[in-house]
Design a protein around this motif. Structure first.
Motif, PDB file in Angstrom:
ATOM      1  N   PRO A 285      26.304  -9.137 -10.654  1.00 22.15           N
ATOM      2  CA  PRO A 285      26.948  -7.970 -11.261  1.00 22.15           C
ATOM      3  C   PRO A 285      27.274  -8.270 -12.727  1.00 22.15           C
ATOM      4  CG  PRO A 285      28.024  -8.643  -9.207  1.00 22.15           C
ATOM      5  CD  PRO A 285      27.084  -9.722  -9.581  1.00 22.15           C
ATOM      6  N   PRO A 286      27.278  -7.275 -13.618  1.00 24.44           N
ATOM      7  CA  PRO A 286      26.898  -5.883 -13.337  1.00 24.44           C
ATOM      8  C   PRO A 286      25.382  -5.741 -13.211  1.00 24.44           C
ATOM      9  CG  PRO A 286      27.413  -6.140 -15.662  1.00 24.44           C
ATOM     10  CD  PRO A 286      27.715  -7.471 -15.012  1.00 24.44           C
ATOM     11  N   LEU A 287      24.950  -4.973 -12.218  1.00 24.38           N
ATOM     12  CA  LEU A 287      23.527  -4.828 -11.967  1.00 24.38           C
ATOM     13  C   LEU A 287      22.897  -3.856 -12.956  1.00 24.38           C
ATOM     14  CD1 LEU A 287      23.681  -4.532  -8.087  1.00 24.38           C
ATOM     15  CD2 LEU A 287      23.064  -6.556  -9.412  1.00 24.38           C
TER      16      LEU A 287
ATOM     17  N   THR B  56      21.272   1.203  -8.607  1.00 22.02           N
ATOM     18  CA  THR B  56      21.175  -0.258  -8.649  1.00 22.02           C
ATOM     19  C   THR B  56      20.558  -0.803  -7.360  1.00 22.02           C
ATOM     20  OG1 THR B  56      23.427  -0.437  -7.796  1.00 22.02           O
ATOM     21  CG2 THR B  56      23.154  -0.469 -10.192  1.00 22.02           C
TER      22      THR B  56
ATOM     23  N   PRO C 132      25.536   3.341  -9.840  1.00 21.20           N
ATOM     24  CA  PRO C 132      26.354   2.291 -10.480  1.00 21.20           C
ATOM     25  C   PRO C 132      27.808   2.306 -10.044  1.00 21.20           C
ATOM     26  CG  PRO C 132      24.978   3.405 -12.101  1.00 21.20           C
ATOM     27  CD  PRO C 132      24.848   4.176 -10.840  1.00 21.20           C
ATOM     28  N   ASN C 133      28.296   3.416  -9.465  1.00 18.66           N
ATOM     29  CA  ASN C 133      29.686   3.486  -9.015  1.00 18.66           C
ATOM     30  C   ASN C 133      29.827   3.162  -7.530  1.00 18.66           C
ATOM     31  OD1 ASN C 133      30.639   4.447 -11.595  1.00 18.66           O
ATOM     32  ND2 ASN C 133      29.653   6.392 -11.087  1.00 18.66           N
ATOM     33  N   ASN C 134      28.790   2.537  -6.942  1.00 19.41           N
ATOM     34  CA  ASN C 134      28.778   2.194  -5.528  1.00 19.41           C
ATOM     35  C   ASN C 134      28.815   3.422  -4.627  1.00 19.41           C
ATOM     36  OD1 ASN C 134      28.553  -0.583  -5.700  1.00 19.41           O
ATOM     37  ND2 ASN C 134      30.754  -0.865  -5.919  1.00 19.41           N
TER      38      ASN C 134
ATOM     39  N   ALA D 277      32.931  -9.249  -7.864  1.00 12.67           N
ATOM     40  CA  ALA D 277      32.845  -7.953  -8.552  1.00 12.67           C
ATOM     41  C   ALA D 277      33.964  -7.014  -8.134  1.00 12.67           C
ATOM     42  CB  ALA D 277      31.494  -7.307  -8.260  1.00 12.67           C
ATOM     43  N   ASN D 278      34.957  -7.507  -7.371  1.00  5.93           N
ATOM     44  CA  ASN D 278      36.085  -6.698  -6.906  1.00  5.93           C
ATOM     45  C   ASN D 278      35.644  -5.510  -6.067  1.00  5.93           C
ATOM     46  OD1 ASN D 278      38.181  -8.219  -8.088  1.00  5.93           O
ATOM     47  ND2 ASN D 278      37.731  -7.290 -10.087  1.00  5.93           N
ATOM     48  N   ILE D 279      34.548  -5.695  -5.296  1.00  6.07           N
ATOM     49  CA  ILE D 279      34.088  -4.631  -4.411  1.00  6.07           C
ATOM     50  C   ILE D 279      34.646  -4.827  -3.008  1.00  6.07           C
ATOM     51  CG2 ILE D 279      32.028  -3.610  -3.349  1.00  6.07           C
ATOM     52  CD1 ILE D 279      30.496  -4.335  -5.868  1.00  6.07           C
TER      53      ILE D 279
ATOM     54  N   VAL E 272      20.961  -0.717 -14.328  1.00  2.00           N
ATOM     55  CA  VAL E 272      20.835   0.647 -13.781  1.00  2.00           C
ATOM     56  C   VAL E 272      19.417   1.139 -14.031  1.00  2.00           C
ATOM     57  CG1 VAL E 272      21.677   3.011 -13.873  1.00  2.00           C
ATOM     58  CG2 VAL E 272      23.267   1.095 -14.161  1.00  2.00           C
TER      59      VAL E 272
END
Length: 958
Positions: free
Chosen positions: A149-151, A87, A196-198, A906-908, A153
């Motif tokens: 988000p969601p970005l 992403t 996508p999972n950071n 995005a709860n990041i 892929v």
């Protein structure tokens, strides 16, 4: 989507500028969060000259020639994207001084669609920017695939960035480097992907030689010495640089020593792949254990080091040659396998002054018994003598190696006698021999990790003293449930499902639908088979068997899974006081034996078997804790036949809560104040006629409202709540990579947990105690102090210290993002250097706000070369409240503030100042707030809060 039909071309330029600045923050924050970082061997970026070049007089790999003062296009191409897609993608080019980067080209023209077209967020970091500009000769580019988000892929490969460059007016040769993330001067904006999972994926990168002047020959520059082309098998023949060959006479200068050592994945546990422990001298171990999983051997990759233990002269040395033989049971994973020169630099990169030096690597099979692989490195700090001297006495070479699973026996890595140092004049100096013909030998025990299942408990009121003993509350009037979990701690080579048989003696199982008990494979895209025995109402009710298997659309074979972690959980409660045993039974043969219900037991299913198949992975390979006699039928009598082999046993003490403290702590309110008012009755200043009024003065009984002021006594109860938690601690002696911890869950009763992971083996002592450090200037310390004693590491291989703080002790204005941490009273900054290092030393590498059962707690990870006393604080003079929209408190409202808001939505990550983030006043922090902040930063709106308007909203409409 078309902006032009809205007639907003001018405003589009403003938005583009906003988005460019917006992403500048994105890369900084993604790196600071550093959720996970990985190197994926297949991900790759390269440098290519697309036009403007000529054929060189002498052609070497990675070399191009450009006419003097000539224009050329330098491209960054994505050769291979991460397997999971990405992403975000960054590149960083270091072009030094002999070529000129033409900055006039707009970033939108440099970054190539379809990857970075409309709808993507673009960034360029160049020396013209006012905020943290990079050094001259460097430029970075970044692209985020979407805005909210969601970005999206992307799996894009091809042209990423085109740079317009001009060669120097005089003949020159220039190395142009593509720098990976974490390498100075790129730092946290170097080349990387974010999947996508950071997870940050560091790609393979390369270098390019540009000769300014048609056909110009390279001056003496690294790696590309003339003899580098002839034969890749530059093994035993004279080494291809002008450095002398190693075979002739050695100058016997005593005391020069090289050795081998090994280190595993930092933080890996003893029963995980990547864990390595070594015995023998700390600097020169003789034997190491390296873990691997069958079928997943690459997960057990570790690093084998060639070290300079003692250098040959006080003045140092100008170069070295090392030759390592690896037995056939070890697989070598070369860095940059297609380019031995570049791979050599990557593997010798830890020699800090190797830049602009000569480096060559040779990999050949060696005639050894058993068969071995021979890996040679030769590096010097110039292309030919005289060599500048170095006094570096640490690691010289890093080799990525893993046990390939051929056998589970000992294997060897050997440093041969041809290994040597070079003096400044090129004279080779042999290193001290351990066992002719080897300079050092390291025995490596390749340890197969067996499949493993275990039990654990968690829930409100659950306290576990160890892995096998917990206390749970029992209240007959108000029964509460807690969770018994079955975990896969180590797994076979892919499994399609599992069977669990759990014995719950003395505990009441609260049935849910079978699929709610199964935590494994929560994704809905699979056909899921789940069964539970006994069925409702059948006996014995204290034995629960769960079967779970997953298939693709109900068709065979079963889906292969490699997940570790929680498999299932059961809600249970205490029904009486006492100690009760929970057992996880073992399946000891293919079709029967070992379990309670139809002699089943617990095991994994092979993925290629039919749903009704009884073929499991060899259950006998699962380590067990031996046989235990259980009360199988629940009659409180342990019968002789109730003897079962267990994979794990968990004891639960069901305890009634202590009686609530009665308010007898109102220390028999000897409120003699009632008598003192009576004493006031004697003097009657107004004469005897005034004396009758004392009876109303008997309203002292109203002064008996002290009895209600006796409620202060209940204010006395705070004293009972022991704000200072009792001292806690842990101690242990661990191998390299081992960890000592005081616990895994911070609670109001034990609000601080500390863990220390050592880069070298040794004894660790942790004491969590009352604070005895003085408050640092401008701060007040809170919570507990953690005193740590441990062997020192280095800034390159630091101690990893992790703190868990329960939210109950964290002041309201403190968040994970702004929590001050102190080492010995000195404020610890965030890490800014290479990932995994202490740079600066010490530094905070991660700041996480936890979720789930630990929601609200804060996790802080520190990298430090030494242990000390650690504290946490809050500013004594509250910082001035930032303006609305300035969510990171840097006094500027810019796109970086919008990015923080998006990460929180995005709860990041949590914004540092949430009280100024809800700019539209709707009660939530969401992308609409980020949009308003972006509009404000671009000058499209003047105030907060404001109604949606302007180009941003017309853009969203399309």
């Amino acid at each position: 989507m078309s902006f032009q039909r809205q007639g907003e071309t001018g405003r589009l330029a403003v938005l583009a500028a906003v988005l460019v600045a917006f992403v500048a923050g994105a890369f900084i924050i993604v790196n600071e969060l550093n959720v996970t970082s990985a190197v994926e061997p297949d991900a790759e970026m390269v440098l290519v000259v697309k036009d403007g070049f000529e054929t060189c007089a002498t052609t070497a790999p990675g070399e191009v020639c450009v006419p003097l003062n000539g224009d050329f296009t330098l491209s960054v191409d994505i050769i291979d994207a991460p397997d999971a897609g990405f992403t975000t993608v960054n590149s960083w080019v270091n072009y030094f001084e002999n070529v000129t980067y033409n900055l006039g080209t707009p970033v939108l023209e440099e970054m190539q669609p379809p990857l970075c077209g409309l709808g993507a967020i673009l960034l360029r970091i160049d020396p013209t920017q006012t905020n943290n500009p990079p050094p001259a000769g460097n430029v970075g580019h970044g692209c985020v695939t979407g805005f909210f988000p969601p970005l999206p892929v992307s799996n894009y490969t091809g042209n990423f960035v085109d740079l317009s460059m001009t060669c120097s007016a005089t003949g020159s040769s220039q190395i142009i480097e593509l720098l990976p993330n974490g390498v100075p001067p790129a730092g946290s904006s170097g080349s990387l992907f974010v999947d996508p999972n950071n997870i940050q994926i560091i790609p393979k990168v390369d270098t390019l030689h540009v000769n300014c002047g048609a056909g110009g020959a390279l001056p003496a520059t690294p790696t590309n010495t003339p003899t580098a082309t002839p034969t890749p098998t530059a093994t035993e023949t004279a080494t291809p640089t002008t450095t002398p060959t190693i075979t002739p006479t050695f100058t016997p200068l005593p005391g020069a020593i090289m050795s081998l050592s090994a280190t595993g994945e930092p933080g890996a546990l003893e029963d995980e792949p990547g864990y390595v422990s070594c015995t023998g001298d700390e600097d020169k171990p003789t034997q190491c254990r390296a873990n691997f999983w069958p079928g997943q051997e690459k997960l057990g990759e570790f690093t084998l080091f060639v070290n300079a233990n003692t250098i040959p002269t006080p003045d140092g040395y100008g170069g070295f040659q090392s030759e390592v033989l690896l037995d056939e049971k070890l697989t070598y994973n070369p860095r940059n396998p297609d380019d031995d020169a570049a791979g050599c630099v990557e593997e010798v990169d830890i020699w800090p002054d190797l830049f602009n030096a000569s480096c060559e690597r040779s990999i050949t099979p060696a005639p050894a018994t058993p068969p071995a692989l021979q890996v040679q490195h030769q590096a010097s700090r110039a292309a030919e003598p005289p060599f500048p001297n170095s006094d570096h006495d640490g690691s010289l070479v890093e080799l990525d190696v893993y046990c390939n699973g051929l056998t589970n026996n000992d294997t060897f890595a050997r440093l041969t006698e041809t290994s040597a140092f070079f003096l400044a004049d090129g004279t080779p100096v042999e290193v001290g021999l351990v066992d002719d013909p080897y300079a050092d030998v390291l025995e490596i025990d390749c340890a197969l990790i067996k499949q493993k299942m275990s039990l654990s408990a968690e829930g409100t009121g659950i306290v576990c003293d160890s892995d096998d003993k917990c206390t749970a509350p029992f209240n007959a009037d108000d029964p509460s449930t807690f969770t018994i979990a079955v975990n896969a701690d180590a797994i076979p080579d892919g499994y399609g499902g599992f069977q669990l048989e759990t014995y719950l003696a003395g505990l009441v199982y609260e049935p849910r639908p079978c699929v709610d008990d199964i935590i494994w494979r929560p994704d809905s895209g699979t056909a899921f088979n789940c069964d539970r025995f006994p069925k409702s109402g059948s006996n014995p009710s204290n034995v629960i068997r769960l079967d779970a298997r997953a298939t693709e659309n109900g068709l065979l074979p079963l889906l292969s899974d490699l997940s570790v972690g929680r498999l299932a959980e059961m809600n249970v409660r205490c029904q009486e006081e006492g100690q009760f045993a929970i057992g996880l039974t073992k399946r000891t043969a293919n079709n029967q034996q070992g379990g309670i219900l139809n002699e089943t037991g617990s095991a994994f299913f092979k993925p290629d078997q039919a749903l009704e198949s009884n073929l499991f992975y060899t259950p006998g390979s699962m380590p067990d804790i031996g046989a235990r006699t259980l009360d199988e039928d629940g009659d409180t009598v342990k019968d002789e036949d109730d003897n079962f082999v267990l994979l794990d046993l968990l004891r639960i003490n069901c305890e009634a809560p202590p009686p609530a403290p009665t308010a007898t702590i109102t220390p028999t309110v000897t409120l003699t104040p009632a008598e003192s008012p009576t004493a006031t009755n004697t003097p009657c200043p107004g004469g005897p006629s005034a004396c009758p009024t004392p009876t109303p003065t008997n309203t002292p009984t109203v002064t008996d409202t002290p009895t209600q002021t006796s409620t202060p006594t209940e204010t006395n109860t705070p004293t009972i709540t022991p704000t200072p938690a009792p001292p806690d601690g842990a101690q242990g002696t661990v191998p390299p990579g081992g960890k000592v911890t005081t616990g895994f869950d911070a609670t109001p009763d034990d609000p601080l947990e500390t863990s220390v992971t050592l880069p070298v083996g040794g004894k660790v002592t942790i004491t969590e105690k009352l604070i005895n450090q003085p408050d640092p200037p401008g701060y007040h310390l809170f919570g507990q102090q953690s005193n740590i004693s441990a062997p020192a590491g280095t800034s390159q291989f630091p101690l990893i210290v992790r703190f868990l703080l329960d939210e109950s002790i964290v002041p309201d204005d403190i968040t994970a993002a702004n929590l001050p941490v102190f080492k010995g009273g000195i404020l610890v900054p965030n890490c800014t250097g290479l990932s995994g290092t202490a740079s600066p030393d010490p530094c905070v590498s991660k700041r996480n706000l936890l979720t789930g059962t630990a929601e609200g707690d804060i996790e802080i990870t520190i990298h430090s070369s030494t242990a000390s006393a650690w504290n946490f604080g809050e500013p004594t003079t509250p910082a001035e409240k930032p303006d609305l929209g300035d969510v990171n408190g840097d006094t500027v409202i810019d796109p970086l503030d919008a990015l923080w808001v998006l990460f929180q939505a995005a709860n990041i990550a949590e914004v540092p100042f949430p009280n100024v983030a809800d700019v539209n006043g709707d009660g939530v922090i969401d992308p609409l707030d980020a949009a308003l902040i972006l509009q404000y930063a671009a000058g499209l709106i003047d105030t907060f809060p404001g109604a949606p308007s302007g180009i941003f909203w017309s853009w969203l409409a399309y």
